[in-house]
Design a protein around this motif. Structure first.
Motif, mmCIF file in Angstrom:
data_model
loop_
_atom_site.group_PDB
_atom_site.id
_atom_site.type_symbol
_atom_site.label_atom_id
_atom_site.label_comp_id
_atom_site.label_asym_id
_atom_site.label_seq_id
_atom_site.Cartn_x
_atom_site.Cartn_y
_atom_site.Cartn_z
ATOM 1 N N VAL A 175 3.673 -9.865 6.403
ATOM 2 C CA VAL A 175 4.796 -9.004 6.056
ATOM 3 C C VAL A 175 4.278 -7.734 5.381
ATOM 4 N N VAL A 176 4.431 -6.609 6.045
ATOM 5 C CA VAL A 176 4.145 -5.309 5.431
ATOM 6 C C VAL A 176 5.387 -4.868 4.671
ATOM 7 N N THR A 177 5.217 -4.514 3.410
ATOM 8 C CA THR A 177 6.385 -4.167 2.605
ATOM 9 C C THR A 177 6.028 -3.223 1.467
ATOM 10 N N HIS A 178 7.016 -2.407 1.079
ATOM 11 C CA HIS A 178 6.928 -1.624 -0.152
ATOM 12 C C HIS A 178 7.631 -2.343 -1.297
ATOM 13 N N ASP A 179 8.345 -3.411 -0.977
ATOM 14 C CA ASP A 179 9.209 -4.081 -1.937
ATOM 15 C C ASP A 179 8.408 -5.131 -2.700
ATOM 16 N N CYS A 192 5.884 -8.658 10.532
ATOM 17 C CA CYS A 192 7.093 -8.030 9.999
ATOM 18 C C CYS A 192 6.731 -6.710 9.332
ATOM 19 N N ASP A 193 7.219 -5.618 9.879
ATOM 20 C CA ASP A 193 6.908 -4.281 9.369
ATOM 21 C C ASP A 193 8.115 -3.753 8.594
ATOM 22 N N GLU A 194 8.068 -3.852 7.268
ATOM 23 C CA GLU A 194 9.167 -3.425 6.400
ATOM 24 C C GLU A 194 10.501 -4.034 6.860
ATOM 25 N N PRO A 195 10.586 -5.357 6.976
ATOM 26 C CA PRO A 195 11.794 -5.969 7.548
ATOM 27 C C PRO A 195 13.048 -5.778 6.701
ATOM 28 N N THR A 196 12.884 -5.453 5.407
ATOM 29 C CA THR A 196 14.053 -5.232 4.541
ATOM 30 C C THR A 196 14.176 -3.779 4.114
ATOM 31 N N GLY A 228 0.837 -1.198 0.000
ATOM 32 C CA GLY A 228 0.000 0.000 0.000
ATOM 33 C C GLY A 228 0.864 1.237 0.000
ATOM 34 N N GLN A 229 0.276 2.352 -0.369
ATOM 35 C CA GLN A 229 1.013 3.600 -0.402
ATOM 36 C C GLN A 229 1.448 4.005 1.002
#
Length: 263
Positions: A232-236, A200-204, A68-69
């Motif tokens: 896993v929350v991610t922008h990737d 996992c909140d933006e783990p990478t 998501g944005q």
């Protein structure tokens, strides 16, 4: 007896468990369920509706990615699921049982059921890697139990760090570790209490591409070897592409992106 039953059984003396409601419209395969979670914030005279009735079902052993944005409420949702924050309405269910939302009951459920991995590690700088990993066990146990089980806990923490490839770094403090090493310590800490679910909140998100892939591979290995359930929350998009399912948070609700990868 389920983990949720054990959580309720082990509530502090004098506490009564109100987590007896059953989750509506779930199946035996639903391990973790979220129903109609709503959360808003006051900003001056305005109210910002961040979550507008989120529903989610996660099966045991599944990796679910949420995209998501920026500012769409992904971290807010993760905090609701993990009992770090209380919604205006809605429930979180584990194995069909509603989880408590406040006080000692919520703290006990949170410590037993969820492990948290954050983008910026949140390691305590004055403690070694081993001591940071031990923190969840110290929080979960009362003083008497901690004294009896300290040796056992230290052995487990050391084994997890060794599994993370940090056998030679256990006595190092966070400032002496690289970004990838810090995140592996954070993963070890999240695993300390054997939680059924990793959040996992933006783990990478704070790592370079090569290090990020190493951390992602480590998390996915936990899923493959241990059946670890993860949200896993991610922008990737490359991370999301390797999850079992990818959902997108849009206008305060989760939408299926059509991605089902069977990772």
């Amino acid at each position: 007896m389920s983990n949720a039953d054990e959580t309720i059984r082990d509530l502090p003396a004098g506490e009564t468990a109100d987590a007896t409601a059953r989750a509506p419209a779930t199946t035996a395969l639903d391990f973790l369920s979220v129903r109609d979670i709503r959360k808003s914030y006051r900003m001056g005279r305005q109210t910002l509706d961040v979550l507008r009735g989120v529903d989610l079902d996660v099966k045991k052993g599944e990796i679910v990615a949420i995209m998501g944005q920026s500012g769409s409420g992904k971290s807010t949702l993760l905090h609701q699921i993990g009992l770090l924050d209380e919604p205006e309405s809605g429930e979180v269910y584990f194995e069909g049982d509603a989880l408590p939302r406040r006080g000692n009951q919520a703290a006990a459920a949170r410590s037993r059921l969820f492990g948290f991995i954050f983008q910026f590690y949140h390691l305590l700088p004055e403690f070694t890697a081993l001591e940071n990993v031990l923190m969840p066990a110290m929080i979960l146990d009362d003083l008497g139990v901690w004294r009896r089980r300290k040796g056992e806990h230290k052995e487990r923490a050391a084994r997890i760090l060794e599994r993370m490839g940090l056998k030679e770094r256990m006595k190092h403090r966070p400032k002496e570790l690289s970004g990838g090493e810090r995140q592996r310590v954070a993963i070890a800490r999240a695993l300390m209490n054997k939680p059924p679910v990793l959040l996992c909140d933006e783990p990478t998100g704070n790592l370079d591409r090569g290090t990020a892939e190493g951390v992602r591979s480590l998390l996915w290995e936990l899923n493959q070897s241990d059946g670890q359930t993860m949200i896993v929350v991610t922008h990737d998009s490359s991370v999301a592409a390797q999850a079992n399912r990818t959902l997108e948070l849009v206008d305060g609700r989760l939408a299926n992106t059509g991605s089902s990868n069977g990772a």
